[in-house]
Design a protein around this motif. Structure first.
Motif: not given
Length: 156
Positions: A32-33, A56-58, A65-67, A84-85
């Motif tokens: 993603a990053l 499950t991981r997503l 709050g990471l994605l 996300t930040e």
């Protein structure tokens, strides 16, 4: 994974591993990053992870709050997953982990080189003192921080 109880483990590293310590989690965040992937199918193709595990991981990355999950199609219902930040703040961890892998687990050399988009120079992740500059690992130590009780649980 570590247990959910932190009795005797007043440790931010242990708490962070509860969020990102599962094998696929950092690889999803890497994609993603650094690779701009946002869609389930992209992650699945890149990682080859089972769909139920990826789902499950997503879900966990969204819950933590990471994605951020955002719908991009209503019929059929499809979502994309945007960093996300909080997720972006893990980029130095991924760079550091890759640097270790480049040194100890890449016999043919680094498979990718992290570069500054503006000038093209390589990016590194180093231990740095804000006063003195680079610090060798042997010169790093810890002191109690504001989150440490006066008497650690092990000393009671």
């Amino acid at each position: 994974m570590l247990g959910r109880s932190y009795e005797g483990q007043n440790c931010s590293a242990a708490r962070a591993l509860e969020v990102v310590g599962e094998r696929w989690t950092l690889l999803i965040l890497r994609d993603a990053l650094l690779r701009g992937m946002t869609r389930f199918g992209e992650f699945h193709t890149s990682l080859g992870v089972a769909k139920n595990v990826l789902s499950t991981r997503l879900d966990r990355l969204v819950t933590e709050g990471l994605l951020e999950r955002r719908r991009y199609s209503a019929k059929p219902d499809h979502h994309e997953y945007l960093p996300t930040e909080k997720g972006i703040d893990l980029l130095p961890v991924i760079v550091a982990l890759a640097a270790w892998g480049d040194r100890w687990a890449a016999p043919d050399g680094p498979p990718v080189v992290f570069r500054h988009a503006d000038c093209g120079a390589p990016i590194t992740q180093d231990l740095t003192c804000h006063t003195c500059g680079p610090v060798p690992a042997a010169a790093v130590h810890t002191t109690p921080g504001p989150g440490m009780p006066e008497r650690p649980a092990a000393a009671r």
